[in-house]
Scaffold this active site. Structure first.
Site, mmCIF file in Angstrom:
data_model
loop_
_atom_site.group_PDB
_atom_site.id
_atom_site.type_symbol
_atom_site.label_atom_id
_atom_site.label_comp_id
_atom_site.label_asym_id
_atom_site.label_seq_id
_atom_site.Cartn_x
_atom_site.Cartn_y
_atom_site.Cartn_z
ATOM 1 C CG HIS A 101 -1.834 -0.908 1.479
ATOM 2 N ND1 HIS A 101 -1.385 -2.214 2.072
ATOM 3 C CD2 HIS A 101 -3.182 -1.038 1.245
ATOM 4 C CE1 HIS A 101 -2.403 -3.000 2.028
ATOM 5 N NE2 HIS A 101 -3.431 -2.277 1.448
ATOM 6 C CG ASP A 104 1.562 -1.074 3.461
ATOM 7 O OD1 ASP A 104 0.855 -0.536 4.506
ATOM 8 O OD2 ASP A 104 1.287 -1.693 2.614
#
Length: 439
Positions: A101, A104
């Site tokens: 993501h 992340d």
């Protein structure tokens, strides 16, 4: 490259007789099965979020895992350190892909400007590391569910400014995925659902998310992204009821907005469990509807009503899953991404290796067993015989629209049809499957 896992060099295949915990017993990347190597069949990936971002916290306790990069007072420097450690892990494990993501890999910052700057900075680093290691991006995505702005949804939010923020994240994440050579782009509607219908306009929210997905498709074609767009179904959690409940629900949504030729599904085992389905059912449904794309490999606990995201450990379950995939022709751009996390008590850094090695071996053994089932054609022969009547003149006329309720009613009466039941042979088939798995 930063050395964090200094006890080992690289995980290799040693065979079934090996007792080395840092070796594959079944996964031989170069072994050819049904004309493709094991690596080409499985297309394994490690997820960034559970593996390098989660600190072991849960609803009842603080983080239990030692993650040095999370303690860096300079969050951007911590993200750089995390990238070093992530690619060390990927390289030593020997998997070809990873997934992420946007938040992340890079800190979100305190403004949209900081978000974009931080994200682009880390994408530059990931691009270099991919070249250095040969590891590739299976798919990227945007986290449009963690920030409090998304408490009422992203694309389904009652505030169009929140919709615009989500669009900003997806715009940047899609562009980064394109730049990094990602083979898919995933959309999981983490908060695209509702807690109560008392304050929810279902029709409006459905139209909002439909338009959002149309915009995603438009952007894909605008930037020339050749990968596959994927929606990940999940029935609930964090919302009470999510709009992408299961594969069949997603297909209905795609048909409504004319997207069934543009978007496929990324199926997670644990989400199938939460939806009351078997993992095999969701895979088979996606294949039947021609929207099978990729897999998040993990397992759930049928006794628990939430996402446990444990590593897959059942050859029985995954042999049947692999059988469905092989029947469908295998992956094209998708693969097996380990959307799984170690347990809170697994605090040794090398527990990450044990978890992934075991899960990879489970998939490898499942692949070998499923390939044997496919080659022997025992199951398929029985299924073909069961439906053989539909190859008859009557069956073909029905399917080709050459009959009506009236003509069929007349036929049954004229020929005094009295079809006799035939055994489904479920127990026999289950025995055949077990014979292959345990041989």
């Amino acid at each position: 490259m930063t050395t964090y896992f200094d006890k080992i060099e690289k995980i290799s295949f040693e065979g079934e007789k090996s007792t080395n915990p840092f070796a594959f017993k079944h996964y031989d990347a170069n072994q050819v099965i049904l004309g493709k190597t094991m690596a080409e069949h499985l297309r394994l990936a490690v997820c960034y979020w559970h593996t390098f971002c989660w600190n072991g916290n849960d609803m009842f306790g603080l983080g239990s895992l030692e993650r040095s990069w999370q303690k860096n007072p300079n969050v951007l420097a911590g993200a750089e350190q995390k990238a070093d450690i992530a690619f060390e892990f990927l390289n030593k494990l020997g998997v070809p892909y990873y997934c992420f993501h946007d938040v992340d890999i890079a800190p979100e910052g305190n403004s949209v400007r900081e978000y974009v700057q931080n994200f682009h900075h880390i994408v530059d680093i990931l691009e270099r590391k991919q070249v250095e290691t040969g590891v590739k991006l299976l798919w990227g995505t945007a986290n449009c569910f963690t920030n409090p702005r998304y408490m009422s949804g992203a694309a389904t939010n009652p505030n169009p400014e929140v919709f615009a923020w989500a669009a900003t994240q997806v715009f940047n994440a899609m562009n980064a995925t394109q730049r990094l050579g990602g083979e898919n782009y995933v959309l999981w509607g983490g908060r695209e659902g509702y807690e109560t219908l008392l304050n929810t306009d279902l029709k409006r929210e459905r139209e909002q998310i439909g338009r959002f997905m149309q915009m995603v498709v438009e952007h894909k074609h605008k930037i020339g992204f050749k990968g596959t767009l994927l929606i990940e179904p999940k029935p609930q959690e964090p919302t009470k009821h999510q709009y992408d409940y299961d594969v069949a629900t997603v297909y209905g949504f795609l048909k409504q907005f004319g997207l069934e030729k543009e978007i496929k599904v990324n199926i997670e085992a644990n989400h199938a469990t939460l939806a009351g389905h078997t993992f095999q059912h969701e895979i088979a449904t996606a294949c039947a509807l021609d929207i099978f794309g990729s897999i998040d490999a993990n397992r759930g606990d049928p006794q628990l009503g939430w996402d446990t995201d444990q590593f897959p450990n059942s050859v029985e379950e995954n042999t049947l899953v692999m059988y469905e995939i092989l029947k469908h022709g295998g992956f094209t751009t998708g693969g097996f991404n380990f959307d799984a996390k170690i347990r809170r008590q697994s605090i040794d850094p090398y527990d990450l290796f044990y978890a992934h090695i075991g899960a990879i071996d489970v998939l490898a053994l499942s692949l070998k067993r499923a390939a044997k089932m496919l080659q022997e054609k025992t199951l398929q022969k029985i299924v073909n015989a069961r439906y053989a009547g539909w190859n008859s003149e009557l069956g073909q006329h029905i399917l080709q629209g050459k009959t009506s309720l009236e003509t069929l009613a007349q036929l049954v009466q004229q020929k005094d049809l009295a079809p006799k039941p035939v055994s489904g042979q479920q127990e026999y088939l289950e025995n055949l499957v077990n014979q292959v798995i345990y041989s």
